[in-house]
Design a protein around this motif. Structure first.
Motif, PDB file in Angstrom:
ATOM      1  N   LEU A  69       0.845  -1.437  -0.174  1.00 37.98           N
ATOM      2  CA  LEU A  69       0.514   0.168   0.044  1.00 37.98           C
ATOM      3  C   LEU A  69       1.171   1.415  -0.308  1.00 37.98           C
ATOM      4  O   LEU A  69       0.343   2.331  -0.531  1.00 37.98           O
ATOM      5  CB  LEU A  69      -0.637   0.754   1.391  1.00 37.98           C
ATOM      6  CG  LEU A  69      -2.421  -0.847   1.244  1.00 37.98           C
ATOM      7  CD1 LEU A  69      -3.044  -0.938   2.285  1.00 37.98           C
ATOM      8  CD2 LEU A  69      -3.068  -0.707  -0.230  1.00 37.98           C
ATOM      9  N   GLU A  70       2.113   1.002   0.204  1.00 36.18           N
ATOM     10  CA  GLU A  70       2.851   2.464   0.807  1.00 36.18           C
ATOM     11  C   GLU A  70       3.032   2.778  -1.182  1.00 36.18           C
ATOM     12  O   GLU A  70       3.769   3.370  -1.133  1.00 36.18           O
ATOM     13  CB  GLU A  70       4.091   1.872   1.541  1.00 36.18           C
ATOM     14  CG  GLU A  70       4.981   3.653   2.315  1.00 36.18           C
ATOM     15  CD  GLU A  70       6.099   2.644   3.240  1.00 36.18           C
ATOM     16  OE1 GLU A  70       7.149   4.043   2.631  1.00 36.18           O
ATOM     17  OE2 GLU A  70       5.962   2.089   4.026  1.00 36.18           O
ATOM     18  N   ILE A  71       4.130   2.001  -1.679  1.00 34.75           N
ATOM     19  CA  ILE A  71       4.124   2.108  -2.617  1.00 34.75           C
ATOM     20  C   ILE A  71       3.423   2.644  -3.671  1.00 34.75           C
ATOM     21  O   ILE A  71       3.661   2.859  -4.276  1.00 34.75           O
ATOM     22  CB  ILE A  71       4.401   0.119  -3.129  1.00 34.75           C
ATOM     23  CG1 ILE A  71       5.990  -0.368  -2.506  1.00 34.75           C
ATOM     24  CG2 ILE A  71       5.064   0.351  -4.898  1.00 34.75           C
ATOM     25  CD1 ILE A  71       6.374  -1.549  -2.849  1.00 34.75           C
ATOM     26  N   LEU A  72       1.886   1.734  -3.584  1.00 37.41           N
ATOM     27  CA  LEU A  72       0.904   2.083  -4.919  1.00 37.41           C
ATOM     28  C   LEU A  72       0.748   3.153  -4.425  1.00 37.41           C
ATOM     29  O   LEU A  72       0.381   4.306  -4.558  1.00 37.41           O
ATOM     30  CB  LEU A  72      -0.122   1.246  -4.670  1.00 37.41           C
ATOM     31  CG  LEU A  72       0.365  -0.363  -5.119  1.00 37.41           C
ATOM     32  CD1 LEU A  72      -1.595  -1.000  -4.361  1.00 37.41           C
ATOM     33  CD2 LEU A  72       0.416  -0.057  -6.617  1.00 37.41           C
ATOM     34  N   LEU A  73       0.597   3.647  -2.680  1.00 37.86           N
ATOM     35  CA  LEU A  73       0.872   5.005  -2.946  1.00 37.86           C
ATOM     36  C   LEU A  73       1.070   6.015  -3.110  1.00 37.86           C
ATOM     37  O   LEU A  73       1.104   7.759  -3.451  1.00 37.86           O
ATOM     38  CB  LEU A  73       0.272   4.930  -0.800  1.00 37.86           C
ATOM     39  CG  LEU A  73      -0.485   6.748   0.109  1.00 37.86           C
ATOM     40  CD1 LEU A  73      -1.188   6.802  -0.840  1.00 37.86           C
ATOM     41  CD2 LEU A  73      -0.331   6.485   0.930  1.00 37.86           C
ATOM     42  N   SER A  74       2.494   5.902  -3.171  1.00 40.25           N
ATOM     43  CA  SER A  74       4.096   6.446  -3.347  1.00 40.25           C
ATOM     44  C   SER A  74       3.485   7.106  -4.959  1.00 40.25           C
ATOM     45  O   SER A  74       4.219   8.207  -5.533  1.00 40.25           O
ATOM     46  CB  SER A  74       4.880   5.925  -3.240  1.00 40.25           C
ATOM     47  OG  SER A  74       5.660   4.907  -4.359  1.00 40.25           O
ATOM     48  N   MET A  75       2.846   6.216  -6.016  1.00 39.17           N
ATOM     49  CA  MET A  75       2.804   6.314  -7.295  1.00 39.17           C
ATOM     50  C   MET A  75       1.786   7.310  -7.240  1.00 39.17           C
ATOM     51  O   MET A  75       1.937   8.070  -8.239  1.00 39.17           O
ATOM     52  CB  MET A  75       2.406   4.339  -7.455  1.00 39.17           C
ATOM     53  CG  MET A  75       3.393   3.670  -7.933  1.00 39.17           C
ATOM     54  SD  MET A  75       3.317   2.204  -8.703  1.00 39.17           S
ATOM     55  CE  MET A  75       4.519   1.709  -8.282  1.00 39.17           C
ATOM     56  N   LYS A  76      -0.030   7.231  -6.678  1.00 44.64           N
ATOM     57  CA  LYS A  76      -0.534   8.406  -6.539  1.00 44.64           C
ATOM     58  C   LYS A  76      -0.217   9.350  -5.905  1.00 44.64           C
ATOM     59  O   LYS A  76      -0.372  10.840  -6.551  1.00 44.64           O
ATOM     60  CB  LYS A  76      -2.087   7.739  -5.883  1.00 44.64           C
ATOM     61  CG  LYS A  76      -2.535   8.307  -6.008  1.00 44.64           C
ATOM     62  CD  LYS A  76      -4.305   7.653  -5.920  1.00 44.64           C
ATOM     63  CE  LYS A  76      -5.888   8.949  -6.690  1.00 44.64           C
ATOM     64  NZ  LYS A  76      -6.364   8.300  -5.802  1.00 44.64           N
ATOM     65  N   ARG A  77       0.602   9.804  -5.166  1.00 45.89           N
ATOM     66  CA  ARG A  77       1.525  10.950  -4.934  1.00 45.89           C
ATOM     67  C   ARG A  77       2.488  11.519  -5.897  1.00 45.89           C
ATOM     68  O   ARG A  77       2.282  12.968  -5.707  1.00 45.89           O
ATOM     69  CB  ARG A  77       2.314  10.511  -3.672  1.00 45.89           C
ATOM     70  CG  ARG A  77       2.523  11.773  -2.889  1.00 45.89           C
ATOM     71  CD  ARG A  77       3.254  12.103  -1.567  1.00 45.89           C
ATOM     72  NE  ARG A  77       4.794  11.231  -1.595  1.00 45.89           N
ATOM     73  CZ  ARG A  77       5.073   9.858  -1.273  1.00 45.89           C
ATOM     74  NH1 ARG A  77       4.437   8.702  -0.724  1.00 45.89           N
ATOM     75  NH2 ARG A  77       6.329   9.788  -1.865  1.00 45.89           N
ATOM     76  N   ALA A  78       2.829  10.499  -6.647  1.00 46.17           N
ATOM     77  CA  ALA A  78       3.856  11.107  -7.677  1.00 46.17           C
ATOM     78  C   ALA A  78       2.965  11.573  -9.041  1.00 46.17           C
ATOM     79  O   ALA A  78       3.563  12.367  -9.599  1.00 46.17           O
ATOM     80  CB  ALA A  78       4.724  10.274  -8.414  1.00 46.17           C
ATOM     81  N   GLY A  79       1.824  11.200  -8.962  1.00 45.73           N
ATOM     82  CA  GLY A  79       0.606  12.079  -9.825  1.00 45.73           C
ATOM     83  C   GLY A  79       0.095  10.828 -10.537  1.00 45.73           C
ATOM     84  O   GLY A  79      -0.681  11.392 -11.271  1.00 45.73           O
ATOM     85  N   ALA A  80      -0.040   9.494 -10.507  1.00 39.35           N
ATOM     86  CA  ALA A  80      -0.675   8.581 -11.265  1.00 39.35           C
ATOM     87  C   ALA A  80      -2.560   8.924 -10.933  1.00 39.35           C
ATOM     88  O   ALA A  80      -2.361   9.046  -9.836  1.00 39.35           O
ATOM     89  CB  ALA A  80       0.252   7.658 -10.870  1.00 39.35           C
ATOM     90  N   ASP A  81      -3.063   9.295 -11.730  1.00 38.09           N
ATOM     91  CA  ASP A  81      -4.272   8.536 -11.680  1.00 38.09           C
ATOM     92  C   ASP A  81      -4.808   7.293 -12.194  1.00 38.09           C
ATOM     93  O   ASP A  81      -6.043   7.066 -11.106  1.00 38.09           O
ATOM     94  CB  ASP A  81      -4.855   9.437 -13.038  1.00 38.09           C
ATOM     95  CG  ASP A  81      -4.707  10.902 -12.891  1.00 38.09           C
ATOM     96  OD1 ASP A  81      -4.652  11.807 -12.295  1.00 38.09           O
ATOM     97  OD2 ASP A  81      -3.700  11.581 -14.030  1.00 38.09           O
ATOM     98  N   ILE A  82      -3.849   6.383 -12.651  1.00 37.42           N
ATOM     99  CA  ILE A  82      -4.720   5.087 -12.415  1.00 37.42           C
ATOM    100  C   ILE A  82      -2.959   4.320 -12.546  1.00 37.42           C
ATOM    101  O   ILE A  82      -1.697   4.530 -12.872  1.00 37.42           O
ATOM    102  CB  ILE A  82      -5.282   4.992 -14.367  1.00 37.42           C
ATOM    103  CG1 ILE A  82      -5.958   6.163 -14.533  1.00 37.42           C
ATOM    104  CG2 ILE A  82      -5.235   3.229 -14.375  1.00 37.42           C
ATOM    105  CD1 ILE A  82      -6.478   5.945 -15.903  1.00 37.42           C
ATOM    106  N   ILE A  83      -3.379   3.599 -12.048  1.00 35.51           N
ATOM    107  CA  ILE A  83      -2.057   2.412 -11.461  1.00 35.51           C
ATOM    108  C   ILE A  83      -2.419   0.850 -11.744  1.00 35.51           C
ATOM    109  O   ILE A  83      -3.223   0.054 -11.157  1.00 35.51           O
ATOM    110  CB  ILE A  83      -1.726   2.367 -10.326  1.00 35.51           C
ATOM    111  CG1 ILE A  83      -2.058   3.606  -9.348  1.00 35.51           C
ATOM    112  CG2 ILE A  83      -0.857   1.409  -9.480  1.00 35.51           C
ATOM    113  CD1 ILE A  83      -1.281   3.343  -7.901  1.00 35.51           C
TER     114      ILE A  83
END
Length: 333
Positions: free
Chosen positions: A304-318
């Motif tokens: 969850l921390e990894i996925l959160l980092s991707m969204k925080r970096a700007g991802a709208d979709i993962i």
């Protein structure tokens, strides 16, 4: 009395306060679950380098789809492992190709589940490259050049075939120059002006793809993909690639891999006003799984921390192989 510091901890005192001021939130709506479909019957085979990820024959797919839908995941990304391969990847664009048949099945069973079709040739060519190749022998070894312009026609045929089968989104991953323009024109000419293109705009030649190549049986038979995928050392090149895809008609931009390229994601997000897709790739997934199986990390917390980092970096979709697990964990919270 005037204090010489600020008490930031006031906003961290309880779960309720932390939740109220949280800046980034993950939900199941953020995720796309990749699925590998293959020929045959009764096939549900676990990929050894990707625990919890399977290859499915079409008759075994319904249970997986139901689980995805029940978890609230809105989309799947289809990869195909064909029965036969040839030099031009014919199985990628034939009417009864494995991805085309899987798409029809999914749209019949779950019409509202979005189908994203990976549009590439590497799983379908006998040489494992993402386009047509000119081969030659050098010092007793087989070598080859990937032919850019000649390959575009095959990618267009694949995209149109996938759209005809019912794919909701075309996701070309081949990294040929001009691929978005060619596919956009091909879709439009065949009446698919409404089908969006999720472009693998920034796709690095990465060591993190190893488990995927096992899963999709797509390792190149000679050479590597460094002549068409990007050098991990480059960041300005990512902006040039994205600019080209925006100009050519892409509807969404992707950065792949995601975890080691969060800086690239942020740059792309800040520069372009299109939805940004992060691909949490097979090697990233496999590392966490291996560490968790050895008891070295808390799989739930670190995923969850990894996925959160991707969204925080700007991802709208993962796009993530952890989509189902993450959706369950988020529902528990």
């Amino acid at each position: 009395m005037s204090l010489p510091f600020v008490r930031h901890r006031r906003l961290r005192q309880s779960a309720a306060i932390r939740g109220m001021v949280r800046e980034t939130v993950l939900t199941a709506d953020d995720f796309i679950q990749p699925i590998y479909v293959t020929f045959g019957t009764g096939v549900k085979s676990e990929i050894s380098s990707m625990p919890g990820v399977y290859r499915f024959s079409l008759d075994m797919l319904e249970e997986e789809l139901k689980e995805i839908v029940d978890l609230g995941i809105p989309a799947v990304l289809l990869f195909g492992i064909p029965e036969t391969k040839d030099s031009v990847g014919t199985s990628a664009f034939i009417e009864n190709g494995i991805v085309q048949e899987a798409t029809r099945l999914i749209k019949k069973l779950y019409p509202h589940l979005l189908v994203v079709a990976d549009t590439c040739l590497c799983e379908y060519t006998d040489h494992g490259h993402c386009g047509m190749v000119h081969t030659y022998e050098l010092d007793g070894q087989v070598c080859g050049d990937v032919l850019n312009d000649e390959s575009l026609e095959l990618h267009v045929k694949t995209a149109v075939s996938q759209a005809k089968a019912g794919a909701d989104i075309i996701a070309p991953s081949n990294m040929m120059d001009g691929f978005v323009q060619a596919i956009r024109a091909g879709l439009d000419e065949n009446g698919f002006q409404h089908i969006p293109i999720m472009s693998y705009s920034v796709k690095y030649s990465s060591a993190f793809y190893g488990p995927f190549r096992d899963a999709a049986d797509s390792a190149p038979q000679f050479g590597d993909r460094k002549s068409y995928q990007m050098d991990p050392a480059n960041s300005r090149e990512a902006i040039r690639e994205s600019e080209s895809d925006v100009a050519e008609g892409a509807d969404m931009l992707m950065v792949k891999p995601a975890l080691s390229y969060l800086d690239i994601m942020r740059q792309v997000k800040d520069r372009f006003d299109l939805p940004l897709v992060a691909y949490n790739v097979s090697g990233e997934y496999a590392m966490v799984k291996a560490a968790a199986q050895n008891g070295w990390v808390d799989e739930k917390a670190i995923t969850l921390e990894i996925l959160l980092s991707m969204k925080r970096a700007g991802a709208d979709i993962i796009i993530t192989y952890s989509a189902k697990d993450a959706a369950r964990w988020l529902a528990e919270k």
